[in-house]
Design a protein around this motif. Structure first.
Motif, PDB file in Angstrom:
ATOM      1  N   MET A   1      -8.828  14.183   1.347  1.00 37.41           N
ATOM      2  CA  MET A   1      -7.585  14.817   1.711  1.00 37.41           C
ATOM      3  C   MET A   1      -6.774  15.117   0.453  1.00 37.41           C
ATOM      4  O   MET A   1      -6.892  14.440  -0.551  1.00 37.41           O
ATOM      5  N   ASN A   2      -5.945  16.086   0.570  1.00 37.29           N
ATOM      6  CA  ASN A   2      -5.116  16.496  -0.550  1.00 37.29           C
ATOM      7  C   ASN A   2      -3.946  15.536  -0.717  1.00 37.29           C
ATOM      8  O   ASN A   2      -3.198  15.288   0.221  1.00 37.29           O
ATOM      9  N   GLN A   3      -3.778  15.017  -1.933  1.00 38.12           N
ATOM     10  CA  GLN A   3      -2.694  14.077  -2.195  1.00 38.12           C
ATOM     11  C   GLN A   3      -1.341  14.719  -1.948  1.00 38.12           C
ATOM     12  O   GLN A   3      -0.395  14.060  -1.555  1.00 38.12           O
ATOM     13  N   ASN A   4      -1.230  16.030  -2.153  1.00 44.39           N
ATOM     14  CA  ASN A   4       0.035  16.726  -1.973  1.00 44.39           C
ATOM     15  C   ASN A   4       0.464  16.787  -0.510  1.00 44.39           C
ATOM     16  O   ASN A   4       1.600  17.128  -0.220  1.00 44.39           O
ATOM     17  N   ALA A   5      -0.439  16.494   0.413  1.00 43.07           N
ATOM     18  CA  ALA A   5      -0.102  16.511   1.835  1.00 43.07           C
ATOM     19  C   ALA A   5       0.708  15.278   2.223  1.00 43.07           C
ATOM     20  O   ALA A   5       1.223  15.205   3.327  1.00 43.07           O
ATOM     21  N   HIS A  12       0.642   5.922  -1.124  1.00 43.39           N
ATOM     22  CA  HIS A  12       0.419   4.521  -1.488  1.00 43.39           C
ATOM     23  C   HIS A  12      -0.015   3.710  -0.264  1.00 43.39           C
ATOM     24  O   HIS A  12      -0.909   2.864  -0.365  1.00 43.39           O
ATOM     25  N   LEU A  13       0.588   3.967   0.887  1.00 44.17           N
ATOM     26  CA  LEU A  13       0.197   3.240   2.104  1.00 44.17           C
ATOM     27  C   LEU A  13      -1.248   3.540   2.477  1.00 44.17           C
ATOM     28  O   LEU A  13      -2.005   2.636   2.837  1.00 44.17           O
ATOM     29  N   LYS A  14      -1.639   4.819   2.396  1.00 45.19           N
ATOM     30  CA  LYS A  14      -3.023   5.194   2.731  1.00 45.19           C
ATOM     31  C   LYS A  14      -4.003   4.554   1.754  1.00 45.19           C
ATOM     32  O   LYS A  14      -5.027   4.005   2.168  1.00 45.19           O
ATOM     33  N   GLN A  15      -3.700   4.624   0.456  1.00 43.96           N
ATOM     34  CA  GLN A  15      -4.578   4.007  -0.536  1.00 43.96           C
ATOM     35  C   GLN A  15      -4.686   2.502  -0.295  1.00 43.96           C
ATOM     36  O   GLN A  15      -5.776   1.933  -0.356  1.00 43.96           O
ATOM     37  N   GLY A  16      -3.549   1.856  -0.047  1.00 39.45           N
ATOM     38  CA  GLY A  16      -3.552   0.411   0.205  1.00 39.45           C
ATOM     39  C   GLY A  16      -4.399   0.042   1.406  1.00 39.45           C
ATOM     40  O   GLY A  16      -5.182  -0.906   1.362  1.00 39.45           O
ATOM     41  N   ALA A  17      -4.258   0.805   2.488  1.00 41.42           N
ATOM     42  CA  ALA A  17      -5.028   0.527   3.704  1.00 41.42           C
ATOM     43  C   ALA A  17      -6.522   0.791   3.489  1.00 41.42           C
ATOM     44  O   ALA A  17      -7.367  -0.013   3.899  1.00 41.42           O
ATOM     45  N   ASP A  18      -6.849   1.915   2.845  1.00 43.74           N
ATOM     46  CA  ASP A  18      -8.264   2.248   2.604  1.00 43.74           C
ATOM     47  C   ASP A  18      -8.930   1.197   1.704  1.00 43.74           C
ATOM     48  O   ASP A  18     -10.065   0.781   1.954  1.00 43.74           O
ATOM     49  N   LEU A  19      -8.230   0.770   0.663  1.00 39.70           N
ATOM     50  CA  LEU A  19      -8.783  -0.238  -0.242  1.00 39.70           C
ATOM     51  C   LEU A  19      -8.891  -1.598   0.432  1.00 39.70           C
ATOM     52  O   LEU A  19      -9.841  -2.347   0.184  1.00 39.70           O
ATOM     53  N   PHE A  20      -7.943  -1.928   1.303  1.00 39.12           N
ATOM     54  CA  PHE A  20      -8.015  -3.167   2.070  1.00 39.12           C
ATOM     55  C   PHE A  20      -9.292  -3.160   2.917  1.00 39.12           C
ATOM     56  O   PHE A  20     -10.060  -4.127   2.910  1.00 39.12           O
ATOM     57  N   HIS A  45      -7.218  -6.236  -5.259  1.00 42.38           N
ATOM     58  CA  HIS A  45      -6.048  -6.149  -6.144  1.00 42.38           C
ATOM     59  C   HIS A  45      -5.393  -4.773  -6.072  1.00 42.38           C
ATOM     60  O   HIS A  45      -4.163  -4.661  -6.071  1.00 42.38           O
ATOM     61  N   ALA A  46      -6.195  -3.728  -6.016  1.00 44.45           N
ATOM     62  CA  ALA A  46      -5.643  -2.372  -5.929  1.00 44.45           C
ATOM     63  C   ALA A  46      -4.902  -2.177  -4.606  1.00 44.45           C
ATOM     64  O   ALA A  46      -3.845  -1.546  -4.568  1.00 44.45           O
ATOM     65  N   SER A  47      -5.443  -2.727  -3.534  1.00 42.97           N
ATOM     66  CA  SER A  47      -4.766  -2.652  -2.241  1.00 42.97           C
ATOM     67  C   SER A  47      -3.400  -3.316  -2.319  1.00 42.97           C
ATOM     68  O   SER A  47      -2.391  -2.769  -1.873  1.00 42.97           O
ATOM     69  N   ARG A  48      -3.356  -4.482  -2.937  1.00 45.40           N
ATOM     70  CA  ARG A  48      -2.087  -5.192  -3.085  1.00 45.40           C
ATOM     71  C   ARG A  48      -1.099  -4.366  -3.902  1.00 45.40           C
ATOM     72  O   ARG A  48       0.070  -4.271  -3.579  1.00 45.40           O
ATOM     73  N   TYR A  49      -1.569  -3.744  -4.966  1.00 44.89           N
ATOM     74  CA  TYR A  49      -0.704  -2.909  -5.801  1.00 44.89           C
ATOM     75  C   TYR A  49      -0.077  -1.782  -4.975  1.00 44.89           C
ATOM     76  O   TYR A  49       1.139  -1.583  -4.996  1.00 44.89           O
ATOM     77  N   HIS A  50      -0.926  -1.033  -4.273  1.00 46.67           N
ATOM     78  CA  HIS A  50      -0.423   0.107  -3.501  1.00 46.67           C
ATOM     79  C   HIS A  50       0.516  -0.335  -2.380  1.00 46.67           C
ATOM     80  O   HIS A  50       1.538   0.307  -2.134  1.00 46.67           O
ATOM     81  N   LEU A  51       0.184  -1.416  -1.708  1.00 46.15           N
ATOM     82  CA  LEU A  51       1.040  -1.884  -0.621  1.00 46.15           C
ATOM     83  C   LEU A  51       2.353  -2.456  -1.157  1.00 46.15           C
ATOM     84  O   LEU A  51       3.384  -2.389  -0.476  1.00 46.15           O
ATOM     85  N   THR A  52       2.358  -2.981  -2.360  1.00 46.25           N
ATOM     86  CA  THR A  52       3.599  -3.447  -2.971  1.00 46.25           C
ATOM     87  C   THR A  52       4.510  -2.262  -3.277  1.00 46.25           C
ATOM     88  O   THR A  52       5.729  -2.361  -3.162  1.00 46.25           O
ATOM     89  N   LYS A  53       3.921  -1.132  -3.637  1.00 49.38           N
ATOM     90  CA  LYS A  53       4.703   0.056  -3.960  1.00 49.38           C
ATOM     91  C   LYS A  53       5.382   0.660  -2.726  1.00 49.38           C
ATOM     92  O   LYS A  53       6.464   1.222  -2.851  1.00 49.38           O
ATOM     93  N   ALA A  54       4.745   0.548  -1.556  1.00 50.43           N
ATOM     94  CA  ALA A  54       5.276   1.297  -0.421  1.00 50.43           C
ATOM     95  C   ALA A  54       5.235   0.561   0.917  1.00 50.43           C
ATOM     96  O   ALA A  54       5.762   1.062   1.899  1.00 50.43           O
ATOM     97  N   GLY A  55       4.617  -0.591   0.976  1.00 55.24           N
ATOM     98  CA  GLY A  55       4.457  -1.274   2.256  1.00 55.24           C
ATOM     99  C   GLY A  55       5.622  -2.167   2.619  1.00 55.24           C
ATOM    100  O   GLY A  55       6.582  -2.324   1.862  1.00 55.24           O
ATOM    101  N   THR A  56       5.507  -2.752   3.782  1.00 56.14           N
ATOM    102  CA  THR A  56       6.495  -3.711   4.244  1.00 56.14           C
ATOM    103  C   THR A  56       6.171  -5.083   3.657  1.00 56.14           C
ATOM    104  O   THR A  56       5.115  -5.272   3.047  1.00 56.14           O
ATOM    105  N   ILE A  57       7.051  -6.023   3.880  1.00 55.75           N
ATOM    106  CA  ILE A  57       6.796  -7.395   3.435  1.00 55.75           C
ATOM    107  C   ILE A  57       5.525  -7.922   4.096  1.00 55.75           C
ATOM    108  O   ILE A  57       4.733  -8.611   3.466  1.00 55.75           O
ATOM    109  N   GLN A  58       5.298  -7.561   5.353  1.00 56.04           N
ATOM    110  CA  GLN A  58       4.079  -7.989   6.055  1.00 56.04           C
ATOM    111  C   GLN A  58       2.834  -7.373   5.428  1.00 56.04           C
ATOM    112  O   GLN A  58       1.802  -8.036   5.306  1.00 56.04           O
ATOM    113  N   ASP A  59       2.917  -6.092   5.029  1.00 58.28           N
ATOM    114  CA  ASP A  59       1.774  -5.445   4.372  1.00 58.28           C
ATOM    115  C   ASP A  59       1.414  -6.175   3.080  1.00 58.28           C
ATOM    116  O   ASP A  59       0.241  -6.433   2.801  1.00 58.28           O
TER     117      ASP A  59
END
Length: 102
Positions: A1-5, A12-20, A45-59
């Motif tokens: 998918m296009n990142q610009n979409a 960041h949420l999509k990357q975090g979820a996909d890496l998780f 570790h990458a999932s944690r990074y992305h979810l820290t950037k944009a996720g909730t405390i639960q994420d």
């Protein structure tokens, strides 16, 4: 998918979820290769990074749990320190060239 979409937060949420999901799949392999183990560690570790950037405390809490689960896995080595396992990683011959970090 296009990142610009996506907005930056959505990306960041999509990357975090996909890496998780990737780390979780690798964690469930019966006999993981060295490469699978290191991909699992880095994906967690990458999932944690992305979810820290944009996720909730639960994420973030779920991502922290995944990192600890990866390191506690008997397939990973259980109680061995992460630095020791990463240190023992066999590198391809061409990567043994002198680097500016030596």
């Amino acid at each position: 998918m296009n990142q610009n979409a996506y907005t930056e937060q959505e990306w960041h949420l999509k990357q975090g979820a996909d890496l998780f999901d990737e780390a979780w799949e690798l964690l469930n392999e019966e006999k993981p290769s060295y490469e699978s183990i290191f991909l699992m560690i880095h994906a967690a570790h990458a999932s944690r990074y992305h979810l820290t950037k944009a996720g909730t405390i639960q994420d973030v809490a779920h991502a922290e749990w995944l990192v600890s689960r990866v390191y506690a896995s008997p397939r990973y080595g259980g109680s061995s320190p992460p630095s020791r396992t990463i240190q023992l990683r066999p590198l391809p011959r061409q990567q043994h060239k002198r680097s500016p970090f030596c």
